[in-house]
Design an enzyme around this catalytic site. Structure first.
Site, PDB file in Angstrom:
ATOM      1  N   CYS A 212      20.534  94.324  70.073  1.00  0.00           N
ATOM      2  CA  CYS A 212      21.621  94.386  71.055  1.00  0.00           C
ATOM      3  C   CYS A 212      22.957  94.593  70.349  1.00  0.00           C
ATOM      4  CB  CYS A 212      21.670  93.097  71.880  1.00  0.00           C
ATOM      5  SG  CYS A 212      20.177  92.728  72.836  1.00  0.00           S
TER       6      CYS A 212
ATOM      7  N   CYS B 111      19.375  89.722  70.818  1.00  0.00           N
ATOM      8  CA  CYS B 111      18.816  89.979  69.492  1.00  0.00           C
ATOM      9  C   CYS B 111      19.742  90.890  68.714  1.00  0.00           C
ATOM     10  CB  CYS B 111      17.411  90.587  69.581  1.00  0.00           C
ATOM     11  SG  CYS B 111      17.395  92.254  70.264  1.00  0.00           S
TER      12      CYS B 111
ATOM     13  N   ASP C 160      50.616  78.643  44.713  1.00  0.00           N
ATOM     14  CA  ASP C 160      51.312  78.087  45.877  1.00  0.00           C
ATOM     15  C   ASP C 160      52.688  78.716  46.098  1.00  0.00           C
ATOM     16  OD1 ASP C 160      52.750  76.910  43.729  1.00  0.00           O
ATOM     17  OD2 ASP C 160      53.405  75.299  45.063  1.00  0.00           O
TER      18      ASP C 160
ATOM     19  N   ASP D  72      47.759  78.770  38.663  1.00  0.00           N
ATOM     20  CA  ASP D  72      49.182  78.747  38.354  1.00  0.00           C
ATOM     21  C   ASP D  72      49.508  77.327  37.884  1.00  0.00           C
ATOM     22  OD1 ASP D  72      51.971  79.529  38.403  1.00  0.00           O
ATOM     23  OD2 ASP D  72      52.127  78.288  40.204  1.00  0.00           O
TER      24      ASP D  72
ATOM     25  N   ASP E 157      53.299  83.926  43.061  1.00  0.00           N
ATOM     26  CA  ASP E 157      51.843  84.019  42.948  1.00  0.00           C
ATOM     27  C   ASP E 157      51.265  85.076  43.878  1.00  0.00           C
ATOM     28  OD1 ASP E 157      51.742  81.886  41.117  1.00  0.00           O
ATOM     29  OD2 ASP E 157      51.793  80.434  42.755  1.00  0.00           O
TER      30      ASP E 157
END
Length: 718
Positions: A23, A20, A611, A420, A615
């Protein structure tokens, strides 16, 4: 205290015996108190913990010893093992079936107490059967409760032990006195709880199926050329730079570059795209993908843990083990839940004994037992991690990698997504898009233009040469060829001097030149002296799905923007074609990051899709940085979400998956909270028997996990 070192290390630990959220809270609290431990994240669903520590202050052995000291099993995580392997469903099934077989006769005996015509079991027989259940299958609760008690905490096991032991001892006292027996109550409560754990374990195993599938895709062997011979070795033993033979229909063992052969490769296990991808000399291939009908010879470029599949598995595992911000709130509630429930049970017994049923000990006890057994922190502890685990697995199966649960949750709150231009909204490669001819011999013009550009290394020259090659036109050999930087290329043919370059002032007034430049294209003119021979336009073309992706984002209520370092005219043309109104051109990397910071200061939750290396600052500044497939390593490392497939509709799928996950988490938390908020008062009021309360408690965790599994059927991936 040991001298602290500057080097931090991380260890993953397989933890046994957690049932649970209490724990989880207990382990995190205990380990977090160790000197040198800087962070602890425990995942109930995966039965794992990740601890970041200072090796100069504490060792992994000491960390695991602390976990064992508070009543749990601990061992170092074994790599390449699916997370659900830790869930021992056969053991759960065995315990449940044993309890069921022993409890069934007690139910028959209970019918004898309720009716005069049904045979009754002797009291001693009920005692024997109940004892077998209580201290046989039920021993797991005693072990868990005792371990928690030694650690100074209370868990779900504590509630089960208190409730069932009360019913059991109450009946034992009455065996010799002829009083009412409730052995069936204690036995069936244990049976119901074990049933819930078994069903929960089965459901949990399904939540890790996507990650397990990725692990199963890891190739086992490879055919490597060594000492002039092809030998079969373990895929993990392949060295970078070695030559590998990939036969038709077999898996590609490692990431590499095709050096001979041609085939189609099924990359659906990584990208979700069902169409195979053509591969020939110079193309890259990914380990774990499936080769088609042709044989390929591949040079290994990334091996072992540096391979794409290995890194994907690492990202998914890290996301599933991490915690969403909302989960930490649930963990805090669960940490005080069990003591609170015990207090409510004691109060319930007192109120019934003193006020509602004065002097009736039996009634007071049963009301308290009902409160103890219906309370369930398990559902609360599972509400968030089940949804996160399923969603991250679904995302990985469709080429969407969330680097943490926090990013998975945060992505659904986006107000604006910034793109971009080059390589993100566009293809990232210059191509000749239009050709206007002043003569009736266009193929000769193309051949001449390609011949002139043969002396140049400029990207525009490469675009012209590629255009000629695609049209199956051989470049014309020119003499005295030269590249005049900033002015174009020159060459002689049949005694005449030709030039290919930017338009002169006179040529710039031509209608075709003005029209194409207004459209954002780069215009080049092929001329002989003052005579214009041809006009061509070169552009980085828009991705075919870009406009559709932007349209879908707007339909989701998300604003878009385009940030580009290119000329304003080009940036505006691309934005107009994609359907984006907010356009910023001539922006340096730091200016892109400043734009994002300004929007964040206005209260917007903003994402950046890119990419390239330039960036990286913007990706790091954004609330969510998204690196699109084929991007550079720097962009991928800076991003919070990685799209393996170069398809902008993946951004929409990411958004929808995150929003579906947030809804799912809220549903889970609502039902976990409302279950206890309604069930505990009903039990305290005497409207639920302990048996019915136990059955309801068993269903609560299962319902939460089952609801999380609905994410497998979400339409967010469409």
């Amino acid at each position: 205290m040991a001298m602290a070192s500057e080097v931090q290390q991380t260890i993953r630990i397989q933890i046994e015996g957690m049932h649970c959220a209490a724990c989880v809270a207990r382990i995190e609290k205990a380990v977090g108190k160790l000197d040198g431990v800087t962070s602890v994240a425990v995942n109930l669903l995966q039965q794992e913990g990740e601890v970041r520590y200072d090796p100069g202050c504490v060792t992994p052995a000491e960390i695991m010893a602390r976990i064992e000291r508070i009543g749990f099993g601990a061992r170092e995580h074994v790599p390449d093992t699916p997370a659900d392997a830790a869930i021992d469903a056969p053991a759960e099934r065995r315990m449940f079936l044993t309890a069921l077989v022993l409890s069934l006769p007690l139910m028959i005996g209970m019918l004898g107490h309720m009716t005069r015509w049904w045979p009754m079991l002797p009291a001693w027989a009920e005692w024997v059967l109940a004892t077998a259940v209580q201290f046989g299958p039920g021993a797991v609760f005693y072990r868990g409760a005792w371990g928690a008690l030694k650690g100074g905490a209370m868990t779900m096991d504590t509630l089960v032990v208190l409730g069932t032991t009360t019913a059991y001892l109450f009946s034992v006292v009455h065996v010799g006195t002829g009083g009412a027996l409730y052995f069936e109550t204690s036995a069936w409560l244990i049976t119901f709880v074990l049933l819930g754990r078994y069903l929960e374990a089965r459901a949990k195993a399904r939540t890790g199926s996507a990650l397990a599938a990725l692990l199963r895709w890891r190739p086992k062997t490879a055919h490597v050329e060594r000492d002039g011979h092809w030998v079969e070795v373990a895929a993990s033993a392949v060295q970078r730079g070695e030559t590998i033979l990939v036969r038709a229909g077999s898996q590609i063992p490692v990431d590499g570059e095709v050096i001979s052969g041609r085939s189609e490769v099924d990359e659906s296990m990584l990208t979700g795209e069902s169409m195979p991808v053509d591969k020939t000399v110079g193309d890259t291939v990914i380990g774990g993908t499936l080769n088609g009908s042709g044989a390929l010879t591949v040079r290994a470029t990334q091996v072992g843990e540096a391979g794409t599949l290995a890194r994907i598995v690492q990202v998914v595992e890290a996301a599933q083990l991490s915690k969403a911000p909302i989960q930490r709130v649930a963990d805090k509630v669960a940490g005080i839940f069990v003591p609170t429930v015990i207090g409510v049970a004691v109060l319930t017994a007192g109120v019934w004994y003193v006020l509602l049923a004065p002097g009736e000990v039996e009634t007071a006890i049963w009301r308290a037992v009902a409160v103890l057994v219906i309370a369930c922190p398990c559902a609360l502890g599972l509400a968030v991690p089940t949804s996160v685990m399923v969603a991250s697995g679904v995302g990985a199966r469709h080429g969407i990698l969330f680097k943490s649960a926090a990013h998975l949750e945060r992505a659904g709150q986006l107000d604006r997504i910034v793109f971009d231009k080059t390589g993100t909204l566009t293809q990232g490669e210059l191509t000749v898009t239009r050709w206007w001819s002043a003569t009736d011999r266009p193929r000769e013009e193309v051949a001449l233009a390609a011949g002139l550009e043969s002396v140049s290394a400029h990207p525009l020259a490469a675009a012209v040469r590629a255009y000629a090659a695609a049209a199956d036109v051989r470049p014309t050999a020119v003499t005295a060829g030269r590249d005049a930087v900033g002015d174009g290329v020159y060459g002689q043919l049949a005694g005449r001097m030709y030039r290919l370059g930017r338009p002169t002032d006179t040529q710039a007034e031509m209608p075709v030149v003005r029209e194409w430049q207004d459209a954002g294209d780069t215009v080049m003119v092929l001329s002989e002296g003052e005579r214009t021979v041809a006009v061509l336009a070169v552009a980085d073309t828009l991705r075919p799905e870009a406009a559709e992706a932007v349209r879908m984002l707007h339909a989701e209520g998300v604003r878009t923007a385009l940030l580009s370092g290119d000329h304003r005219r080009t940036a505006e043309a691309v934005a107009a074609a994609a359907g984006i109104e907010d356009v910023r051109a001539r922006m340096r990397p730091e200016e892109k990051a400043a734009y994002l910071a300004a929007r964040q200061a206005d209260g917007e939750c903003i994402a950046m899709v890119g990419d390239g290396v330039n960036d990286a600052p913007a990706l790091a500044t954004a609330d969510i940085g998204i690196a699109i497939g084929g991007g550079t390593d720097v962009a991928v490392e800076s991003a919070d979400v990685v799209l393996l497939q170069p398809d902008l509709r993946g951004v929409v799928r990411m958004l929808r998956l995150s929003r579906a996950t947030r809804r799912n988490i809220r549903q889970n938390l609502f039902w976990a909270m409302i279950y206890n908020a309604v069930g505990i008062p009903l039990a305290a009021a005497g409207l639920l028997s302990p048996l019915l309360a136990g059955a309801a408690m068993a269903c609560s965790s299962v319902s939460v996990v089952a609801n999380a599994l609905r994410l497998y059927r979400t339409d967010s991936m469409r």
